[in-house]
Scaffold this motif. Structure first.
Motif, PDB file in Angstrom:
ATOM      1  N   TYR A  71      27.778 -15.231 -13.439  1.00  0.00           N
ATOM      2  CA  TYR A  71      27.332 -14.780 -12.118  1.00  0.00           C
ATOM      3  C   TYR A  71      28.760 -13.300 -12.529  1.00  0.00           C
ATOM      4  O   TYR A  71      28.854 -12.552 -12.881  1.00  0.00           O
ATOM      5  CB  TYR A  71      26.729 -14.722 -10.523  1.00  0.00           C
ATOM      6  CG  TYR A  71      27.088 -13.281 -10.256  1.00  0.00           C
ATOM      7  CD1 TYR A  71      25.170 -12.333  -9.524  1.00  0.00           C
ATOM      8  CD2 TYR A  71      27.346 -12.884  -8.506  1.00  0.00           C
ATOM      9  CE1 TYR A  71      25.908 -11.398  -9.393  1.00  0.00           C
ATOM     10  CE2 TYR A  71      27.532 -11.733  -8.342  1.00  0.00           C
ATOM     11  CZ  TYR A  71      26.482 -10.438  -9.196  1.00  0.00           C
ATOM     12  OH  TYR A  71      26.319 -10.018  -7.963  1.00  0.00           O
ATOM     13  N   LYS A  96      17.942 -15.369 -18.710  1.00  0.00           N
ATOM     14  CA  LYS A  96      17.218 -16.495 -18.351  1.00  0.00           C
ATOM     15  C   LYS A  96      17.735 -17.763 -17.870  1.00  0.00           C
ATOM     16  O   LYS A  96      18.313 -18.432 -18.895  1.00  0.00           O
ATOM     17  CB  LYS A  96      16.576 -16.903 -19.362  1.00  0.00           C
ATOM     18  CG  LYS A  96      14.981 -17.885 -19.301  1.00  0.00           C
ATOM     19  CD  LYS A  96      13.874 -17.683 -20.269  1.00  0.00           C
ATOM     20  CE  LYS A  96      12.917 -19.031 -19.673  1.00  0.00           C
ATOM     21  NZ  LYS A  96      12.320 -19.945 -20.404  1.00  0.00           N
ATOM     22  N   SER A 146      18.877 -13.445 -12.563  1.00  0.00           N
ATOM     23  CA  SER A 146      18.096 -12.720 -13.242  1.00  0.00           C
ATOM     24  C   SER A 146      17.720 -11.851 -14.010  1.00  0.00           C
ATOM     25  O   SER A 146      17.211 -11.528 -15.564  1.00  0.00           O
ATOM     26  CB  SER A 146      17.137 -13.248 -12.620  1.00  0.00           C
ATOM     27  OG  SER A 146      16.951 -12.333 -11.320  1.00  0.00           O
ATOM     28  N   ARG A 147      18.707 -11.297 -13.740  1.00  0.00           N
ATOM     29  CA  ARG A 147      19.277  -9.262 -14.573  1.00  0.00           C
ATOM     30  C   ARG A 147      20.124  -9.441 -15.852  1.00  0.00           C
ATOM     31  O   ARG A 147      19.947  -8.810 -16.469  1.00  0.00           O
ATOM     32  CB  ARG A 147      19.908  -8.685 -13.484  1.00  0.00           C
ATOM     33  CG  ARG A 147      19.662  -8.070 -12.218  1.00  0.00           C
ATOM     34  CD  ARG A 147      20.076  -7.413 -11.472  1.00  0.00           C
ATOM     35  NE  ARG A 147      21.411  -6.112 -12.290  1.00  0.00           N
ATOM     36  CZ  ARG A 147      21.749  -5.658 -11.845  1.00  0.00           C
ATOM     37  NH1 ARG A 147      23.044  -6.076 -10.971  1.00  0.00           N
ATOM     38  NH2 ARG A 147      22.218  -4.761 -12.851  1.00  0.00           N
ATOM     39  N   GLU A 154      20.082 -22.982  -0.918  1.00  0.00           N
ATOM     40  CA  GLU A 154      19.875 -21.413  -0.533  1.00  0.00           C
ATOM     41  C   GLU A 154      20.770 -21.173  -1.718  1.00  0.00           C
ATOM     42  O   GLU A 154      20.575 -20.424  -2.075  1.00  0.00           O
ATOM     43  CB  GLU A 154      20.121 -21.143   0.751  1.00  0.00           C
ATOM     44  CG  GLU A 154      19.141 -21.487   1.458  1.00  0.00           C
ATOM     45  CD  GLU A 154      19.168 -21.384   3.028  1.00  0.00           C
ATOM     46  OE1 GLU A 154      20.576 -21.516   3.892  1.00  0.00           O
ATOM     47  OE2 GLU A 154      17.866 -22.358   4.131  1.00  0.00           O
ATOM     48  N   GLN A 203      19.891 -20.857  -5.152  1.00  0.00           N
ATOM     49  CA  GLN A 203      18.582 -19.551  -5.227  1.00  0.00           C
ATOM     50  C   GLN A 203      19.553 -18.255  -5.852  1.00  0.00           C
ATOM     51  O   GLN A 203      18.704 -17.483  -6.373  1.00  0.00           O
ATOM     52  CB  GLN A 203      17.722 -20.095  -4.484  1.00  0.00           C
ATOM     53  CG  GLN A 203      17.044 -21.326  -4.068  1.00  0.00           C
ATOM     54  CD  GLN A 203      16.133 -21.407  -3.413  1.00  0.00           C
ATOM     55  OE1 GLN A 203      16.579 -21.117  -2.316  1.00  0.00           O
ATOM     56  NE2 GLN A 203      14.823 -22.425  -3.293  1.00  0.00           N
ATOM     57  N   GLU A 204      19.930 -18.151  -4.339  1.00  0.00           N
ATOM     58  CA  GLU A 204      21.117 -16.632  -4.174  1.00  0.00           C
ATOM     59  C   GLU A 204      21.279 -16.464  -5.953  1.00  0.00           C
ATOM     60  O   GLU A 204      21.217 -15.301  -6.852  1.00  0.00           O
ATOM     61  CB  GLU A 204      21.936 -16.359  -3.287  1.00  0.00           C
ATOM     62  CG  GLU A 204      22.345 -14.901  -3.120  1.00  0.00           C
ATOM     63  CD  GLU A 204      21.414 -14.299  -3.140  1.00  0.00           C
ATOM     64  OE1 GLU A 204      22.167 -12.331  -3.742  1.00  0.00           O
ATOM     65  OE2 GLU A 204      20.246 -14.444  -2.645  1.00  0.00           O
ATOM     66  N   TYR A 205      22.117 -17.249  -6.406  1.00  0.00           N
ATOM     67  CA  TYR A 205      22.805 -16.842  -7.635  1.00  0.00           C
ATOM     68  C   TYR A 205      22.187 -16.662  -8.660  1.00  0.00           C
ATOM     69  O   TYR A 205      21.744 -16.215  -9.648  1.00  0.00           O
ATOM     70  CB  TYR A 205      24.307 -17.608  -8.328  1.00  0.00           C
ATOM     71  CG  TYR A 205      25.005 -17.057  -6.801  1.00  0.00           C
ATOM     72  CD1 TYR A 205      25.920 -16.453  -7.605  1.00  0.00           C
ATOM     73  CD2 TYR A 205      25.812 -18.407  -5.964  1.00  0.00           C
ATOM     74  CE1 TYR A 205      26.523 -15.754  -6.343  1.00  0.00           C
ATOM     75  CE2 TYR A 205      26.094 -17.988  -5.428  1.00  0.00           C
ATOM     76  CZ  TYR A 205      27.764 -16.354  -5.622  1.00  0.00           C
ATOM     77  OH  TYR A 205      28.479 -15.740  -4.257  1.00  0.00           O
ATOM     78  N   SER A 206      21.079 -17.732  -8.211  1.00  0.00           N
ATOM     79  CA  SER A 206      19.656 -17.672  -9.772  1.00  0.00           C
ATOM     80  C   SER A 206      19.223 -16.714  -9.712  1.00  0.00           C
ATOM     81  O   SER A 206      18.916 -16.005 -10.732  1.00  0.00           O
ATOM     82  CB  SER A 206      18.996 -18.828  -9.177  1.00  0.00           C
ATOM     83  OG  SER A 206      19.530 -20.807  -9.623  1.00  0.00           O
ATOM     84  N   LYS A 207      19.119 -15.877  -9.101  1.00  0.00           N
ATOM     85  CA  LYS A 207      18.131 -14.401  -8.170  1.00  0.00           C
ATOM     86  C   LYS A 207      18.986 -13.340  -8.814  1.00  0.00           C
ATOM     87  O   LYS A 207      19.099 -12.509  -9.717  1.00  0.00           O
ATOM     88  CB  LYS A 207      17.709 -14.333  -6.576  1.00  0.00           C
ATOM     89  CG  LYS A 207      17.068 -12.934  -6.403  1.00  0.00           C
ATOM     90  CD  LYS A 207      16.716 -12.750  -5.378  1.00  0.00           C
ATOM     91  CE  LYS A 207      17.642 -12.269  -4.153  1.00  0.00           C
ATOM     92  NZ  LYS A 207      18.108 -12.216  -2.733  1.00  0.00           N
ATOM     93  N   ARG A 208      20.575 -13.788  -8.712  1.00  0.00           N
ATOM     94  CA  ARG A 208      21.737 -12.482  -9.110  1.00  0.00           C
ATOM     95  C   ARG A 208      21.335 -12.745 -10.602  1.00  0.00           C
ATOM     96  O   ARG A 208      22.061 -11.867 -11.331  1.00  0.00           O
ATOM     97  CB  ARG A 208      22.907 -12.380  -8.082  1.00  0.00           C
ATOM     98  CG  ARG A 208      22.823 -12.016  -7.139  1.00  0.00           C
ATOM     99  CD  ARG A 208      24.399 -12.306  -6.854  1.00  0.00           C
ATOM    100  NE  ARG A 208      24.475 -12.742  -4.972  1.00  0.00           N
ATOM    101  CZ  ARG A 208      25.836 -12.296  -4.494  1.00  0.00           C
ATOM    102  NH1 ARG A 208      26.581 -13.031  -5.088  1.00  0.00           N
ATOM    103  NH2 ARG A 208      25.282 -12.120  -3.317  1.00  0.00           N
TER     104      ARG A 208
END
Length: 159
Positions: free
Chosen positions: A146, A32, A28-29, A18, A21-26
């Motif tokens: 990040y 890649k 993405s801005r 989890e 996934q959270e840091y991957s989502k962050r």
């Protein structure tokens, strides 16, 4: 910029998954992101130094299959250079300005990394003299990447 994180071993714990996934989502801005897991080798209890070297060599061969020519490779190694978050951000920014389009971070398994992987690294980076589980290290690394992007874009982030 493309960031690839290659880690030895599979993450099974839901709370690590989890967080990743959270840091991957962050992230993405900003970039890649690619996460690659390579299989780890079972280490026998009381393995000899030769057995440990062989295990690291096998894991290293799996890692090298994903290391692309032209990528800037940062290996996480307890004997590596210790930097703070601002210095890491500066390094990532400088690589981008200098034309690097792909950074690969490599996290070893429980025995560390083979000499071949360490030699392939453009930079050896240490987060601490302490040892961390490879699953947790992926979360820590993602958080620092990040943080680096937030620093480089002058966006607020807690200190």
């Amino acid at each position: 910029m493309k960031i690839t994180i290659i880690g030895v071993g599979k993450i099974k714990e839901k709370y690590f998954i989890e967080a990743i996934q959270e840091y991957s989502k962050r992230l993405s801005r900003y970039c890649k992101l690619e996460m690659i897991e390579v299989n780890d080798e079972k280490t026998p209890d009381q393995a000899s130094a030769a057995e440990e070297t062989q295990i690291k060599k096998l894991e290293g061969e799996r890692i090298l299959k994903y290391v692309k020519d032209g990528a800037y490779v940062i290996v996480l190694n307890i004997q590596g250079k210790v930097v703070d978050s601002v210095e890491l951000a500066g390094q990532i920014e400088k690589l981008g300005v200098d034309g690097t389009s792909h950074i690969i971070f490599i996290i070893g398994g429980s025995l560390g990394l083979s000499q071949e992987i360490i030699a392939r690294g453009n930079l050896q980076l240490s987060f601490s003299k302490m040892t961390f589980p490879h699953q947790l290290m992926r979360v820590i690394l993602l958080e620092q990447i990040y943080r680096a992007y937030r620093i480089n874009t002058n966006e607020p982030y807690h200190k």
